[in-house]
Design a protein around this motif. Structure first.
Motif, PDB file in Angstrom:
ATOM      1  N   UNK A 108      38.087  47.833  53.321  1.00  0.00           N
ATOM      2  CA  UNK A 108      38.081  46.634  52.479  1.00  0.00           C
ATOM      3  C   UNK A 108      37.842  46.999  51.013  1.00  0.00           C
ATOM      4  N   UNK A 109      36.922  47.923  50.764  1.00  0.00           N
ATOM      5  CA  UNK A 109      36.653  48.342  49.390  1.00  0.00           C
ATOM      6  C   UNK A 109      37.881  49.015  48.770  1.00  0.00           C
ATOM      7  N   UNK A 110      38.534  49.876  49.545  1.00  0.00           N
ATOM      8  CA  UNK A 110      39.738  50.540  49.047  1.00  0.00           C
ATOM      9  C   UNK A 110      40.827  49.517  48.736  1.00  0.00           C
ATOM     10  N   UNK A 111      40.987  48.538  49.634  1.00  0.00           N
ATOM     11  CA  UNK A 111      41.988  47.493  49.425  1.00  0.00           C
ATOM     12  C   UNK A 111      41.659  46.660  48.193  1.00  0.00           C
ATOM     13  N   UNK A 112      40.385  46.262  48.071  1.00  0.00           N
ATOM     14  CA  UNK A 112      39.984  45.413  46.953  1.00  0.00           C
ATOM     15  C   UNK A 112      40.136  46.086  45.613  1.00  0.00           C
ATOM     16  N   UNK A 113      39.679  47.334  45.504  1.00  0.00           N
ATOM     17  CA  UNK A 113      39.782  48.034  44.224  1.00  0.00           C
ATOM     18  C   UNK A 113      41.237  48.388  43.899  1.00  0.00           C
ATOM     19  N   UNK A 114      42.044  48.582  44.926  1.00  0.00           N
ATOM     20  CA  UNK A 114      43.476  48.817  44.692  1.00  0.00           C
ATOM     21  C   UNK A 114      44.128  47.573  44.111  1.00  0.00           C
ATOM     22  N   UNK A 115      43.755  46.411  44.645  1.00  0.00           N
ATOM     23  CA  UNK A 115      44.288  45.143  44.131  1.00  0.00           C
ATOM     24  C   UNK A 115      43.940  44.992  42.651  1.00  0.00           C
ATOM     25  N   UNK A 116      42.661  45.239  42.309  1.00  0.00           N
ATOM     26  CA  UNK A 116      42.243  45.128  40.911  1.00  0.00           C
ATOM     27  C   UNK A 116      43.019  46.099  40.021  1.00  0.00           C
ATOM     28  N   UNK A 117      43.220  47.305  40.530  1.00  0.00           N
ATOM     29  CA  UNK A 117      43.878  48.342  39.730  1.00  0.00           C
ATOM     30  C   UNK A 117      45.364  48.048  39.521  1.00  0.00           C
ATOM     31  N   UNK A 118      46.005  47.465  40.524  1.00  0.00           N
ATOM     32  CA  UNK A 118      47.451  47.281  40.462  1.00  0.00           C
ATOM     33  C   UNK A 118      47.890  45.965  39.842  1.00  0.00           C
ATOM     34  N   UNK A 119      47.053  44.917  39.958  1.00  0.00           N
ATOM     35  CA  UNK A 119      47.471  43.634  39.413  1.00  0.00           C
ATOM     36  C   UNK A 119      47.635  43.737  37.898  1.00  0.00           C
ATOM     37  N   UNK A 120      48.698  43.168  37.368  1.00  0.00           N
ATOM     38  CA  UNK A 120      49.002  43.335  35.950  1.00  0.00           C
ATOM     39  C   UNK A 120      48.157  42.493  35.013  1.00  0.00           C
ATOM     40  N   UNK A 121      47.478  41.463  35.541  1.00  0.00           N
ATOM     41  CA  UNK A 121      46.788  40.579  34.602  1.00  0.00           C
ATOM     42  C   UNK A 121      45.486  41.187  34.092  1.00  0.00           C
ATOM     43  N   UNK A 122      45.124  40.781  32.901  1.00  0.00           N
ATOM     44  CA  UNK A 122      43.834  41.125  32.323  1.00  0.00           C
ATOM     45  C   UNK A 122      43.106  39.810  32.079  1.00  0.00           C
ATOM     46  N   UNK A 123      42.003  39.607  32.800  1.00  0.00           N
ATOM     47  CA  UNK A 123      41.306  38.335  32.738  1.00  0.00           C
ATOM     48  C   UNK A 123      40.755  38.087  31.336  1.00  0.00           C
ATOM     49  N   UNK A 124      40.970  36.882  30.844  1.00  0.00           N
ATOM     50  CA  UNK A 124      40.347  36.458  29.595  1.00  0.00           C
ATOM     51  C   UNK A 124      39.662  35.130  29.863  1.00  0.00           C
ATOM     52  N   UNK A 125      38.677  34.806  29.053  1.00  0.00           N
ATOM     53  CA  UNK A 125      37.887  33.610  29.322  1.00  0.00           C
ATOM     54  C   UNK A 125      38.704  32.350  29.032  1.00  0.00           C
ATOM     55  N   UNK A 126      38.742  31.444  30.004  1.00  0.00           N
ATOM     56  CA  UNK A 126      39.449  30.176  29.843  1.00  0.00           C
ATOM     57  C   UNK A 126      38.513  29.067  30.300  1.00  0.00           C
ATOM     58  N   UNK A 127      37.789  28.489  29.382  1.00  0.00           N
ATOM     59  CA  UNK A 127      36.823  27.477  29.773  1.00  0.00           C
ATOM     60  C   UNK A 127      37.507  26.171  30.207  1.00  0.00           C
ATOM     61  N   UNK A 128      36.867  25.473  31.152  1.00  0.00           N
ATOM     62  CA  UNK A 128      37.412  24.215  31.642  1.00  0.00           C
ATOM     63  C   UNK A 128      38.504  24.479  32.644  1.00  0.00           C
TER      64      UNK A 128
END
Length: 210
Positions: A108-128
């Motif tokens: 599960x850890x390998x899968x989760x960190x792979x998802x974070x590494x491969x997904x193209x988005x970079x989270x930015x703060x979006x209030x509301x």
């Protein structure tokens, strides 16, 4: 990760109903605390519509709610529900998930960190209410494998502690303390490498991310 490990210590992994009840128990304070903040937030930020605040609460990530630390509750809920699904699958196969703690946790850890590494988005703060691509999946479901993985490891450690004698517990405790000290030294020496809320794994500082 430490909080997810601590959560795993108290879980009854093999009991699906117990997992569902724990998820519900965490959802209640999240929704209650968020609801209490709606009029307060709208008072101090009248430009943000109440409907947008409510929608952000329903979406439930650290980038759509006003009390950002509450993202941990929704992420924990998603992780526990994922464990409930996995436990149900193991039961249907006639196997005990507790005997597969370590293997499933690492997977599960390998899968989760792979998802974070491969997904193209970079989270930015979006209030509301933010955009889907910049807020993560609802209730941090994209982080659920990581949360569930750490919970399984925490549950495994708790089981090992209960099965060992007093001297074994002392040795295990000293080794654990040594590992945490080493971890903190590495973090403070080389800077933050991980921020689950921002889905980032790199040596950049928080200031650089902003």
């Amino acid at each position: 990760p430490l909080f997810f490990l601590a959560t795993g210590v108290t879980l009854k992994i093999s009991k699906t109903k117990s997992l569902r009840d724990r998820a519900l128990m965490l959802a209640i304070p999240y929704l209650l605390m968020s609801a209490i903040m709606v009029p307060i937030t709208h008072h101090f930020e009248p430009n943000v519509k109440i409907a947008e605040i409510a929608l952000g609460i329903i979406y439930g990530t650290g980038h759509t709610i006003d009390i950002v630390p509450l993202w941990f509750l929704t992420c924990t809920i998603s992780g526990i529900l994922l464990l409930a699904i996995i436990s149900t699958i193991f039961q249907s196969l006639g196997k005990d998930l507790e005997k597969w703690h370590f293997s499933v946790g690492l997977l599960l850890l390998a899968l989760g960190y792979t998802i974070i590494h491969l997904l193209p988005y970079e989270i930015s703060f979006n209030y509301g209410w933010g955009s889907y691509s910049k807020s993560g999946l609802p209730w941090n479901m994209d982080l659920a494998p990581i949360a569930a993985g750490y919970m399984l490891i925490g549950n495994l450690l708790a089981g090992k502690m209960s099965d060992t004698d007093r001297s074994g517990k002392i040795s295990f405790g000293l080794i654990s303390i040594g590992c945490w000290v080493l971890l903190f030294v590495l973090v403070f020496e080389f800077g933050a490498k991980l921020d689950l809320n921002y889905r980032r794994i790199d040596p950049s500082s928080y200031r650089d991310w902003e």
